[in-house]
Write an enzyme that holds these catalytic residues in place. Structure first.
Site, PDB file in Angstrom:
ATOM      1  N   SER A  20     -33.051  66.557  42.270  1.00 13.42           N
ATOM      2  CA  SER A  20     -32.956  66.695  43.722  1.00 13.42           C
ATOM      3  C   SER A  20     -31.591  66.262  44.248  1.00 13.42           C
ATOM      4  CB  SER A  20     -34.046  65.873  44.405  1.00 13.42           C
ATOM      5  OG  SER A  20     -33.902  65.929  45.810  1.00 13.42           O
ATOM      6  N   SER A  22     -31.318  65.778  47.508  1.00 11.67           N
ATOM      7  CA  SER A  22     -31.634  65.114  48.772  1.00 11.67           C
ATOM      8  C   SER A  22     -31.138  63.674  48.846  1.00 11.67           C
ATOM      9  CB  SER A  22     -33.136  65.175  49.032  1.00 11.67           C
ATOM     10  OG  SER A  22     -33.557  66.503  49.238  1.00 11.67           O
ATOM     11  N   THR A  67     -41.306  67.774  47.845  1.00 15.83           N
ATOM     12  CA  THR A  67     -40.881  68.931  47.067  1.00 15.83           C
ATOM     13  C   THR A  67     -41.941  69.258  46.021  1.00 15.83           C
ATOM     14  OG1 THR A  67     -39.016  69.901  45.867  1.00 15.83           O
ATOM     15  CG2 THR A  67     -39.505  67.587  45.411  1.00 15.83           C
ATOM     16  N   LYS A  71     -45.939  70.194  47.968  1.00 18.27           N
ATOM     17  CA  LYS A  71     -45.758  70.702  49.326  1.00 18.27           C
ATOM     18  C   LYS A  71     -47.044  71.277  49.919  1.00 18.27           C
ATOM     19  CE  LYS A  71     -41.696  72.662  50.205  1.00 18.27           C
ATOM     20  NZ  LYS A  71     -40.449  73.450  50.082  1.00 18.27           N
ATOM     21  N   GLY A 134     -40.076  87.909  46.324  1.00 19.96           N
ATOM     22  CA  GLY A 134     -40.818  86.687  46.051  1.00 19.96           C
ATOM     23  C   GLY A 134     -41.933  86.490  47.057  1.00 19.96           C
ATOM     24  N   GLY A 137     -44.109  79.759  48.172  1.00 27.86           N
ATOM     25  CA  GLY A 137     -43.999  78.958  49.376  1.00 27.86           C
ATOM     26  C   GLY A 137     -42.708  79.183  50.135  1.00 27.86           C
ATOM     27  N   LEU A 223     -31.766  82.003  47.876  1.00 31.02           N
ATOM     28  CA  LEU A 223     -32.163  80.609  48.051  1.00 31.02           C
ATOM     29  C   LEU A 223     -31.785  79.745  46.857  1.00 31.02           C
ATOM     30  CD1 LEU A 223     -35.608  80.724  49.875  1.00 31.02           C
ATOM     31  CD2 LEU A 223     -33.315  81.238  50.715  1.00 31.02           C
ATOM     32  N   GLY A 246     -27.474  79.498  48.887  1.00 32.62           N
ATOM     33  CA  GLY A 246     -28.665  78.767  49.284  1.00 32.62           C
ATOM     34  C   GLY A 246     -28.469  77.304  49.612  1.00 32.62           C
TER      35      GLY A 246
END
Length: 279
Positions: A20, A22, A67, A71, A134, A137, A223, A246
């Site tokens: 990640s 983040s 994540t 989710k 796709g 989600g 993405l 992305g």
């Protein structure tokens, strides 16, 4: 520790979590704005999810990002779910309220559109159909966002036709489902083209949809952000299209949560992007 001196904690939960970006992003923003706070990555197994969410507020957490693979699961564990998160069927942002309730939202769609508006400022979503590859989600979040900004038609292709059909039943008549073998044949006159699959990602199969019918006036976005320059974006740029990677979606979807947790709306700019790429 009193309420006045408590340093807010936030984080990201998933499994695996080591990949990640983040923590680097939120850590950069905390430093940039001189804020007290910490953002902590946590590898949480599915079996532990309920207990972890119950414990986090007691540990000083004000919220967290969510994540894969949690989710969808957190929707059923939240007390308050926004309309868009309910429609998408997944949440990526949780807020632990002072009244003890868990508030769940999904900012992926707004992150998607903000990325396009920032990096393709001439993008006019109402000007023609969109193609979405796709049906997971991420696709649900993108389709909800495209409908909200006025795209007249969405052409959807997925390797599993059943998943695409299920998505269409949730989003209505603007969504037209096509077999995956036709994924390259639905590009004609499309003004927005979006890959929401993992094709082209590091360690995944290559993206091999033929792009001969691609409209050179289209905005094409992937993405996938590892690598930043995917095969889709390279070929679309060669065809004359405006392309958007992305990474910006990741940055923009994070901003609302950061604001709720730490009290400052962060800038998403080249400095932010460079800091995340350098981490």
């Amino acid at each position: 520790m009193t309420e006045l001196t408590r340093i807010p904690l936030a984080g990201v939960i998933g499994s695996p979590i080591a990949h990640s970006r983040s923590p680097a992003l939120h850590g950069y923003w905390l430093k940039r704005y001189g804020l007290k706070g910490h953002y902590i990555p946590m590898d949480v197994a599915q079996a532990d999810l309920r207990d972890v969410l119950a414990a986090m507020p007691r540990m000083g957490f004000v919220g967290c990002n969510v994540t894969i693979p949690h989710k969808e699961s957190v929707i059923g564990l939240a007390d308050i779910v926004t309309d868009r998160a309910a429609l998408i069927g997944a949440a990526n942002t949780l807020i632990f309220r002072k009244d003890g309730k868990i508030y769940a939202d999904n900012t992926d769609g707004t992150g998607f559109t903000a990325n396009l508006r920032q990096n393709a400022p001439a993008w006019q979503p109402q000007s023609g159909p969109a193609v979405v590859w796709g049906a997971g989600g991420a696709a649900r979040a993108v389709i909800a966002a495209l409908i909200e900004v006025g795209v007249p038609e969405i052409r959807l292709a997925n390797r599993s036709r059943a998943r695409a059909d299920a998505l269409r039943s949730d989003f209505g008549a603007k969504v037209h489902v096509h077999d995956w073998v036709q994924a390259g044949n639905i590009l004609e006159d499309a003004m927005t083209v979006v890959n929401t699959t993992s094709l082209g990602m590091v360690g995944k199969p290559e993206f091999r949809v033929p792009l001969d019918a691609l409209n050179p006036k289209a905005v094409v976005t992937d993405l996938v952000y590892a690598p930043l320059r995917t095969r889709l974006l390279v070929e679309a740029e060669a065809a004359g299209c405006r392309t958007v990677d992305g990474l910006g979606m990741l940055l923009h979807q994070a901003a609302p949560g950061f604001e709720r947790w730490f009290g400052v709306r962060p800038e998403v700019d080249e400095e932010t992007r460079a800091a995340v790429l350098a981490a």
